[in-house]
Enzyme design. Structure first.
Site, mmCIF file in Angstrom:
data_model
loop_
_atom_site.group_PDB
_atom_site.id
_atom_site.type_symbol
_atom_site.label_atom_id
_atom_site.label_comp_id
_atom_site.label_asym_id
_atom_site.label_seq_id
_atom_site.Cartn_x
_atom_site.Cartn_y
_atom_site.Cartn_z
ATOM 1 N N LYS A 1 35.738 -4.458 -26.237
ATOM 2 C CA LYS A 1 34.738 -5.335 -25.611
ATOM 3 C C LYS A 1 33.564 -4.556 -25.039
ATOM 4 C CE LYS A 1 37.272 -9.527 -25.210
ATOM 5 N NZ LYS A 1 37.733 -10.692 -24.507
ATOM 6 N N LYS B 1 41.782 -9.302 -36.029
ATOM 7 C CA LYS B 1 42.525 -10.478 -35.538
ATOM 8 C C LYS B 1 41.587 -11.688 -35.426
ATOM 9 C CE LYS B 1 42.350 -10.828 -30.513
ATOM 10 N NZ LYS B 1 42.321 -12.240 -30.183
ATOM 11 N N LYS C 1 38.389 -16.068 -30.789
ATOM 12 C CA LYS C 1 37.484 -17.183 -30.517
ATOM 13 C C LYS C 1 36.081 -16.740 -30.167
ATOM 14 C CE LYS C 1 40.319 -18.555 -26.609
ATOM 15 N NZ LYS C 1 40.111 -18.036 -25.269
#
Ligand code: ATP
Ligand code: LTN
Length: 325
Positions: A110, A192, A195
Site C-alpha cells: 500500500k 489477489k 476491492k
C-alpha cells in the site's frame, strides 16, 4: 470460542471477501460467540471520500445481514463507535517493534502505491487490528490469506504484553478456509482479487447477471485448451475452477471431470450461470435490508452497546496491568 473478524467499509464486497471471510463467519456464528466489525478506522488510512463514508458503513452492515449474519447470534458493530479500540491501539503501540510493522506485506504494497499515501496510520494499521482482536479475547480470527500475517503479529503482541505485564490477553489464531483463502483477480490471476482495484478485476457479490457474464467472459485464462487445475502454470483457469468448485460445492477434481472436452467458452458460460443463480439471493436480501434503514441502525446500536461493555472491562484490566490506574 470467541470469534472476531472485520471488513473495511470502503469498496464493493467481492466474491473473494465472501469466500475468504464471510462464508466462514456464517457457519461459525451458530456455535460460537461471534463479533463482526465494520472497520471504518482502518479504511481511512488510504484516500477516501468523506461525503460517502457514513453511507458506506451503513451499506456494509446491510451486506453483513444480506450475507446471512444473524444479529441474534452475532454482535455486529462499527469500530469507531467503541472508543476502546483506539485507546488500546495506543497502548499496544508502545510495545510493538517498528521492524515488525515495516516488514508487513500489506504495508509494503500500500505504501508503494504512491508516496502520498504513506501516513503513520498505514504503518500502524496492524496494531489497530491487534487491538480489535485482543480487546475481545478472540480465540479465532476467520480471514483470507492476505490477513494471516496481521493476525500472527496480533498474537505476537499479545504474547509480549502477557510476558511484560502479566497474563492478560488470549492468544488469537487465524482461521483460513481450506479452499478460497486467496481468490485471484479476474484480469490478472497472479494478483489477489481486491476491492481497491478496477471494477473489471473483481466480481461483486451484487453484480447484475449481465455484469457477471461480461466479466467472466473476459476473464484472463491461457492458450492451453484443457480445463485443468495447475495453480503455478495456469493461474487463470485454476482460479475459475476454484470459484466454480466453491459455488457448486463440487471438488475441483470432479469439476475437471465434468468439464472434460468442453471449450473455455462453454466452461465460462456455465460458471457465469452458476454464479448468477448463487448470487441472486444476496441481491434480493440486500434490496430488502436497504429499505429498512431504521432497523439496520438499531442493530448497529445494539452491537455498539454489547461490544462496548466487553471492551470497557478489558481496557480497564489492561490499564491496571500497565500501572495507569
Ligand atoms: P483491499 O485489497 O482493497 O485492501 P480487500 O478486498 O482485501 O481490500 P478487506 O476489507 O481488506 O478487502 O478484506 C476483508 C476480508 O476478505 C479479509 O478477511 C480478507 O482476508 C478477505 N479477502 C480479501 N481479498 C480476498 C481474496 N482475494 N480472496 C480471499 N479472501 C480475501
Ligand atoms: N485488516 C483487515 C480488516 C480487519 C480485521 C480486524 C480482520 C481489521 N481489524 C480484526 C480480522 C480481525 C482486512 O481485511 N483488511
Amino acid at each position: 470460542m470467541r470469534i472476531f473478524s472485520g471488513i473495511q467499509p470502503t469498496g464493493e464486497l467481492h466474491i473473494g471477501n465472501y469466500l475468504g471471510a464471510i462464508k466462514q463467519w456464517n457457519s461459525l456464528q451458530h456455535q460460537n460467540n461471534c463479533i463482526f466489525c465494520i472497520v471504518d478506522l482502518h479504511a481511512i488510512t488510504v484516500p477516501y471520500d468523506t461525503e460517502k463514508l457514513s453511507n458506506l458503513i451503513l451499506e456494509k452492515a446491510v451486506i453483513y445481514l444480506a450475507a446471512g449474519i444473524d444479529p441474534e447470534k452475532a454482535i455486529i458493530f462499527v469500530q469507531s463507535h467503541v472508543k476502546a479500540h483506539t485507546e488500546l491501539c495506543w497502548l499496544l503501540n508502545t510495545i510493538t517493534p517498528l521492524g515488525d510493522l515495516y516488514r508487513m506485506t500489506q504495508y509494503k504494497e500500500k505504501s508503494q502505491k504512491g508516496k502520498k499515501n504513506e501516513n503513520a496510520g498505514l504503518l500502524n494499521y496492524p496494531i489497530l487490528m491487534a487491538a480489535d482482536i485482543l480487546l475481545y479475547d478472540a480465540d479465532i480470527v476467520p480471514v483470507g490469506e492476505d490477513q494471516k500475517q496481521h493476525v500472527e503479529l496480533a498474537r505476537s503482541i499479545a504474547r509480549k504484553f502477557n510476558s511484560k505485564f502479566g497474563e492478560t490477553f488470549t492468544l488469537p489464531k487465524e482461521q483460513l478456509p481450506t479452499e478460497g483463502a486467496r481468490i485471484m483477480s479476474i484480469t490478472n490471476p497472479k494478483k489477489k482479487m481486491s476491492k481497491s482495484d478496477p471494477e473489471a478485476s473483481y466480481i461483486s457479490l451484487f453484480d447484475s447477471p449481465e455484469a457477471i457474464k461480461k466479466k467472466i467472459k473476459s476473464a484472463v485464462t491461457d492458450t492451453y485448451k484443457t480445463i485443468k487445475y495447475d495453480k503455478e502454470k495456469r493461474p487463470g483457469i485454476s482460479n475459475l475452477l476454484t470459484i466454480y468448485s466453491l459455488f457448486s460445492e463440487i471438488e475441483v477434481k470432479e469439476v475437471e471431470k465434468e468439464m472434460k472436452g468442453k471449450s473455455y467458452k462453454k466452461f465460462k458460460d456455465e460458471l457465469a450461470e452458476l454464479m448468477i443463480i448463487k448470487l441472486a439471493p444476496f441481491r434480493k436480501r440486500r434490496e430488502e435490508f436497504l429499505s429498512r434503514e431504521v432497523y439496520v441502525k438499531e442493530i448497529l446500536k445494539q452491537g455498539q452497546d454489547a461490544a462496548n461493555s466487553l471492551a470497557e472491562s478489558k481496557i480497564s484490566e489492561v490499564k491496571r496491568k500497565m500501572g495507569l490506574i
